[in-house]
Motif scaffolding. Structure first.
Motif, PDB file in Angstrom:
ATOM      1  N   ARG A  10      -5.963   3.910   4.951  1.00  0.00           N
ATOM      2  CA  ARG A  10      -4.797   4.683   4.501  1.00  0.00           C
ATOM      3  C   ARG A  10      -5.075   5.422   3.188  1.00  0.00           C
ATOM      4  NH1 ARG A  10       0.515   1.166   4.647  1.00  0.00           N
ATOM      5  NH2 ARG A  10       1.382   3.242   4.271  1.00  0.00           N
ATOM      6  N   LEU A  11      -6.274   5.218   2.610  1.00  0.00           N
ATOM      7  CA  LEU A  11      -6.534   5.795   1.286  1.00  0.00           C
ATOM      8  C   LEU A  11      -7.346   7.082   1.405  1.00  0.00           C
ATOM      9  CD1 LEU A  11      -7.418   2.440  -0.488  1.00  0.00           C
ATOM     10  CD2 LEU A  11      -5.184   3.534  -0.232  1.00  0.00           C
ATOM     11  N   ILE A  31       0.845  -1.202   0.000  1.00  0.00           N
ATOM     12  CA  ILE A  31       0.000   0.000   0.000  1.00  0.00           C
ATOM     13  C   ILE A  31       0.880   1.252   0.000  1.00  0.00           C
ATOM     14  CG2 ILE A  31      -1.725   1.320   1.297  1.00  0.00           C
ATOM     15  CD1 ILE A  31      -2.798  -1.159  -0.196  1.00  0.00           C
ATOM     16  N   GLY A  32       1.991   1.184   0.762  1.00  0.00           N
ATOM     17  CA  GLY A  32       2.943   2.297   0.766  1.00  0.00           C
ATOM     18  C   GLY A  32       3.461   2.574  -0.639  1.00  0.00           C
ATOM     19  N   LEU A  33       3.784   1.506  -1.338  1.00  0.00           N
ATOM     20  CA  LEU A  33       4.282   1.654  -2.711  1.00  0.00           C
ATOM     21  C   LEU A  33       3.233   2.309  -3.608  1.00  0.00           C
ATOM     22  CD1 LEU A  33       6.254   1.068  -5.057  1.00  0.00           C
ATOM     23  CD2 LEU A  33       5.249  -1.212  -5.219  1.00  0.00           C
ATOM     24  N   LEU A  34       1.983   1.831  -3.467  1.00  0.00           N
ATOM     25  CA  LEU A  34       0.918   2.397  -4.310  1.00  0.00           C
ATOM     26  C   LEU A  34       0.689   3.873  -3.971  1.00  0.00           C
ATOM     27  CD1 LEU A  34      -1.527  -0.653  -4.368  1.00  0.00           C
ATOM     28  CD2 LEU A  34      -0.180   0.232  -6.289  1.00  0.00           C
ATOM     29  N   LEU A  35       0.806   4.211  -2.678  1.00  0.00           N
ATOM     30  CA  LEU A  35       0.671   5.616  -2.278  1.00  0.00           C
ATOM     31  C   LEU A  35       1.789   6.455  -2.901  1.00  0.00           C
ATOM     32  CD1 LEU A  35      -0.302   5.112   1.483  1.00  0.00           C
ATOM     33  CD2 LEU A  35      -1.695   6.280  -0.240  1.00  0.00           C
ATOM     34  N   ASP A  36       3.012   5.910  -2.879  1.00  0.00           N
ATOM     35  CA  ASP A  36       4.149   6.611  -3.498  1.00  0.00           C
ATOM     36  C   ASP A  36       3.889   6.865  -4.975  1.00  0.00           C
ATOM     37  OD1 ASP A  36       5.548   6.696  -1.204  1.00  0.00           O
ATOM     38  OD2 ASP A  36       6.983   5.092  -1.726  1.00  0.00           O
ATOM     39  N   LEU A  37       3.454   5.802  -5.646  1.00  0.00           N
ATOM     40  CA  LEU A  37       3.218   5.934  -7.089  1.00  0.00           C
ATOM     41  C   LEU A  37       2.143   6.979  -7.338  1.00  0.00           C
ATOM     42  CD1 LEU A  37       3.310   2.153  -8.065  1.00  0.00           C
ATOM     43  CD2 LEU A  37       5.063   3.887  -8.552  1.00  0.00           C
ATOM     44  N   ASN A  38       1.149   7.032  -6.443  1.00  0.00           N
ATOM     45  CA  ASN A  38       0.083   8.020  -6.577  1.00  0.00           C
ATOM     46  C   ASN A  38       0.623   9.447  -6.410  1.00  0.00           C
ATOM     47  OD1 ASN A  38      -2.304   9.482  -4.579  1.00  0.00           O
ATOM     48  ND2 ASN A  38      -2.772   8.979  -6.711  1.00  0.00           N
ATOM     49  N   THR A  39       1.531   9.619  -5.449  1.00  0.00           N
ATOM     50  CA  THR A  39       2.085  10.973  -5.284  1.00  0.00           C
ATOM     51  C   THR A  39       2.938  11.342  -6.489  1.00  0.00           C
ATOM     52  OG1 THR A  39       3.840  10.024  -3.938  1.00  0.00           O
ATOM     53  CG2 THR A  39       2.059  11.114  -2.760  1.00  0.00           C
ATOM     54  N   GLN A  40       3.481  10.328  -7.198  1.00  0.00           N
ATOM     55  CA  GLN A  40       4.224  10.620  -8.428  1.00  0.00           C
ATOM     56  C   GLN A  40       3.288  10.876  -9.601  1.00  0.00           C
ATOM     57  OE1 GLN A  40       6.988   7.329  -8.967  1.00  0.00           O
ATOM     58  NE2 GLN A  40       7.522   7.453  -6.794  1.00  0.00           N
ATOM     59  N   ALA A  98       0.278   8.803 -10.504  1.00  0.00           N
ATOM     60  CA  ALA A  98      -0.553   7.722 -11.038  1.00  0.00           C
ATOM     61  C   ALA A  98      -1.972   7.764 -10.457  1.00  0.00           C
ATOM     62  CB  ALA A  98       0.084   6.376 -10.725  1.00  0.00           C
ATOM     63  N   THR A  99      -2.955   7.497 -11.311  1.00  0.00           N
ATOM     64  CA  THR A  99      -4.343   7.376 -10.885  1.00  0.00           C
ATOM     65  C   THR A  99      -4.600   5.908 -10.574  1.00  0.00           C
ATOM     66  OG1 THR A  99      -4.838   9.100 -12.484  1.00  0.00           O
ATOM     67  CG2 THR A  99      -6.718   7.909 -11.536  1.00  0.00           C
ATOM     68  N   ILE A 100      -5.064   5.622  -9.356  1.00  0.00           N
ATOM     69  CA  ILE A 100      -5.145   4.224  -8.922  1.00  0.00           C
ATOM     70  C   ILE A 100      -6.477   3.947  -8.230  1.00  0.00           C
ATOM     71  CG2 ILE A 100      -4.026   2.411  -7.524  1.00  0.00           C
ATOM     72  CD1 ILE A 100      -1.449   4.043  -7.632  1.00  0.00           C
ATOM     73  N   VAL A 101      -7.084   2.805  -8.545  1.00  0.00           N
ATOM     74  CA  VAL A 101      -8.260   2.324  -7.816  1.00  0.00           C
ATOM     75  C   VAL A 101      -7.864   1.027  -7.123  1.00  0.00           C
ATOM     76  CG1 VAL A 101     -10.637   1.501  -7.979  1.00  0.00           C
ATOM     77  CG2 VAL A 101      -9.847   3.336  -9.492  1.00  0.00           C
ATOM     78  N   ILE A 102      -8.080   0.970  -5.808  1.00  0.00           N
ATOM     79  CA  ILE A 102      -7.724  -0.237  -5.054  1.00  0.00           C
ATOM     80  C   ILE A 102      -8.983  -0.833  -4.448  1.00  0.00           C
ATOM     81  CG2 ILE A 102      -6.415  -1.164  -3.107  1.00  0.00           C
ATOM     82  CD1 ILE A 102      -4.500   1.210  -3.407  1.00  0.00           C
ATOM     83  N   ILE A 103      -9.254  -2.071  -4.760  1.00  0.00           N
ATOM     84  CA  ILE A 103     -10.356  -2.789  -4.129  1.00  0.00           C
ATOM     85  C   ILE A 103      -9.819  -3.506  -2.910  1.00  0.00           C
ATOM     86  CG2 ILE A 103     -11.746  -4.875  -4.357  1.00  0.00           C
ATOM     87  CD1 ILE A 103     -12.417  -4.035  -7.130  1.00  0.00           C
TER      88      ILE A 103
END
Ligand code: ADP
Ligand code: MG
Lengths: 402, 231
Positions: free
Chosen positions: B208-209, B183-192, B194-199
């Motif tokens: 955390r989202l 989840i930390g990684l996905l958050l990082d990518l989002n701050t860079q 990326a548009t992300i949907v997590i189920i």
């Protein structure tokens, strides 16, 4: 990436299609090899059968050519009443007058039996046919002497005899060092020669030849020939053949039998063709079984790789890309077998033909057909699995069950 | 600016007796750069929503716009093109190809764009760097831990720089520590960017989202923007 009407297009390079196929095969090596083996056996059997039969046929035809296809034989057949007919005395001379006839020689059967000594009863002939022969017979038949010499002008009236290879064997005479003699109905004859086998006239291997003059004198042999052998110009064989009956016996041409001894050997090559067809059929059955094996393995592979298919669709593969991937895999699998089979079949042919002393003769078309057959089998076998993979619902495929 | 994703009154029914209505009038907007969590009980329609949004399944009725384009009725080849270029997927079971190295697995994310092998491997190595696996490129999936496998799968989803990354239970097969890292990684990518949907059905993850959608029986029952959660 390419965009059409503002819409990105899904496209896959051909090299990636091959790569995905190869990768699918490499990740299941044992299965790949075993499945390819099925095709390899079928193709190898077909190439081997074609190669061996074509090498053997080439060898046989080369031999027939060597012996000459221009040898003809004219024989007295039967009269319309069913009795043995006779050739007129003038027949050999008449035949020699046909321009394309290069050589001719007559033989007549002699009513006598040949024995090793006078102690053996005359009923035991050993199946040896005493035959009066003109000296030209040797050349006309392109025969060769194993020992000694053939009859000539000087010996035609002498008690001299030349034995065919089988006749010599039956009489137990292998060489002429002891000056062997044989006994013909009360007369001793000197054996002056032994013939090598005559491949075009195996019946004469059982003959014992004496001169016409001595035959007439001692055994009352008639001058009518039993068989006249002749060699024609190689390009005029059929033309001469059609003239022979009328020339040999103008009064009763239908009582004359004309044959071409090389035909018997060629018939042997033709008999081989039937056997070849049968074996080819068996090879084809093996190939079909191999193809069914591929289809089977590919269907299993599609089921096992459901999630891979789903992921590839999620990554942007079109249905046709998925179908193409599995079709490519199937064809590559079959081609692996095909190429192995061709190599195997060629190797088997080479080894067998070399052992037989033949020139290796594998038709290039057979090699191409082997690879082509593998291609077709692979494509047909892969069709159903490919369509099945392409039809898979991607949403269902990416979930582990259901 | 057009939203990355816009759904209006989307329903999805599965045939049966009675038919299952997995999505029931879902309307929703996701802007570029958002990180959205979708929570809900098992069977509430989360995966169905993701499949419909990701063009793996078609809605029964309603309209779906991906970057402004209505995709509900586009033919399969157009949808395939959109998936290849604009959508990235991450699955609970990772779905890596067993016979391929990490870098080749990531590279499959570019195969259907017609990118050459050499360029693919280059881009894949970079994507592996971004998920912290730069030194594991030649390892096969079975030589990697669960968390590492999911990182490879995330790299595969982002290698083509898609408009949106859809992750269905990306931490569902991982222990809680590894799950936190992912989840930390996905958050990082989002701050860079990326548009992300997590189920997820895991509330520790959802907490955390920054934006949370809740599904119940195929309907969105809440859609909350939480200020300041993103670290
Ligand atoms: N292919 C399908 N056929 C029939 N029913 C389905 C199918 N996929 C999902 N469903 C049903 O749709 C509903 C939503 O499923 P799903 O989206 O997988 O829920 P979640 O991911 O939230 O657990 C469930 O009742 C499920 O049984
Ligand atoms: Mg689900």
């Amino acid at each position: 990436m390419r965009v059409r009407n503002g819409c990105p297009r899904s496209r896959m390079r051909r090299t990636d299609l091959l790569r995905s196929g190869a990768q699918g095969l490499l990740s299941r090596r044992a299965r790949t090899l075993l499945t390819a083996l099925g095709i390899a056996i079928g193709i190898a059997a077909m190439i081997g059968v074609l190669g061996i039969s074509s090498s053997s046929k080439a060898a046989l035809l080369a031999r027939i050519d060597d012996l000459g296809t221009n040898l003809l034989a004219v024989q007295a057949g039967q009269s319309i009443f069913g009795d043995d007919a006779k050739l007129p005395e003038a027949a050999p001379a008449m035949i020699r007058h046909i321009p394309p006839v290069e050589q001719a020689a007559a033989v007549s059967s002699v009513d006598a039996s040949v024995r090793r000594t006078d102690l053996i009863p005359s009923s035991e002939t050993g199946g040896i046919a005493v035959t009066a022969a003109e000296p030209e017979v040797l050349d006309t038949l392109q025969g060769a002497m194993d020992e000694g010499r053939f009859l000539d002008e000087a010996t035609t009236a002498a008690p001299a005899i030349v034995l065919g290879s089988v006749a010599a064997e039956r009489l137990g005479i292998t060489d002429l060092r002891q000056g062997p003699m044989v006994y013909l109905d009360g007369h001793w004859f000197n054996v002056i020669g032994i013939l090598e086998p005559l491949p075009l006239n195996p019946d004469l291997d059982r003959a014992a030849f004496i001169g016409y003059d001595v035959a007439k004198q001692l055994f009352d042999t008639k001058a009518n020939a039993t068989t006249i052998y002749l060699r024609t110009h190689p390009d005029q064989v059929e033309g001469v053949r059609s003239l022979l009956a009328r020339t040999a016996n103008p009064q009763a041409p239908n009582e004359v039998q004309v044959s071409r001894p090389s035909d018997a050997l060629e018939a042997k090559a033709a008999v081989d063709a039937n056997l070849t067809r049968l074996l080819l059929g068996l090879g084809a059955v093996a190939l079909i079984v191999g193809g069914v094996g591929i289809a089977n393995v590919m269907v299993i592979s599609v089921l096992e790789r459901r999630s891979e298919i789903g992921v590839r669709r999620a990554l942007g593969a079109k249905r046709s890309h998925i179908a193409g991937q599995f079709l490519t895999e199937s064809i590559m699998l079959s081609m692996l077998g095909g190429v192995t089979g061709v190599a195997l079949g060629a190797a088997v042919t080479r080894i067998y033909a070399t052992r037989q002393g033949w020139l290796v003769n594998i038709p290039t078309e057979a090699l191409a057909a082997g690879v082509g057959a593998a291609l077709v089998v692979g494509a047909l076998a892969g069709l159903y699995p490919a369509v099945r993979a392409a039809r898979m619902d991607p949403a269902e495929a990416v979930y582990p069950t259901g | 600016m057009t939203p990355v994703l816009e759904l209006s009154a989307v329903t999805k029914e599965f045939p049966g007796n009675p038919p299952v209505r997995a999505l029931d009038g879902v309307s929703l907007r996701i802007e570029s750069g958002e990180l959205v969590g979708v929570v809900g009980a098992s069977g509430s329609g989360k995966s169905t929503l993701l499949n419909v949004v990701g063009t793996l399944a078609r809605p029964t009725t309603g309209e779906i716009r991906l970057e402004g384009r209505d995709i509900a009725k586009e033919p399969d080849r157009v949808l395939a093109g959109l998936r290849a270029a604009r959508i990235g997927f991450v699955f609970q079971q990772f779905h890596l190809v067993a016979g391929l190295s990490a870098v080749d697995n990531v590279a499959t994310g570019l195969v259907y764009r017609g990118v050459s092998h050499r360029k693919r491997r280059h881009a894949s190595a970079e994507a592996l760097d971004r998920v912290g696996l730069g030194n594991r490129g030649e390892h096969r999936p079975n030589q990697l831990s669960g968390g590492e496998r999911q990182r490879v799968a995330i790299a595969r989803a982002l290698v083509g720089d898609p408009a949106i990354i859809l992750a269905d239970e990306p931490t569902g097969s991982l222990d809680s520590r590894t799950s936190d890292e992912i989840i930390g990684l996905l958050l990082d990518l989002n701050t860079q960017g990326a548009t992300i949907v997590i189920i997820t059905h895991d509330h520790a993850v959802a907490d955390r989202l920054p934006r949370r959608l809740e599904l119940v029986d195929g309907r969105i029952v809440s859609d909350r923007q939480v200020a300041g959660v993103a670290s």
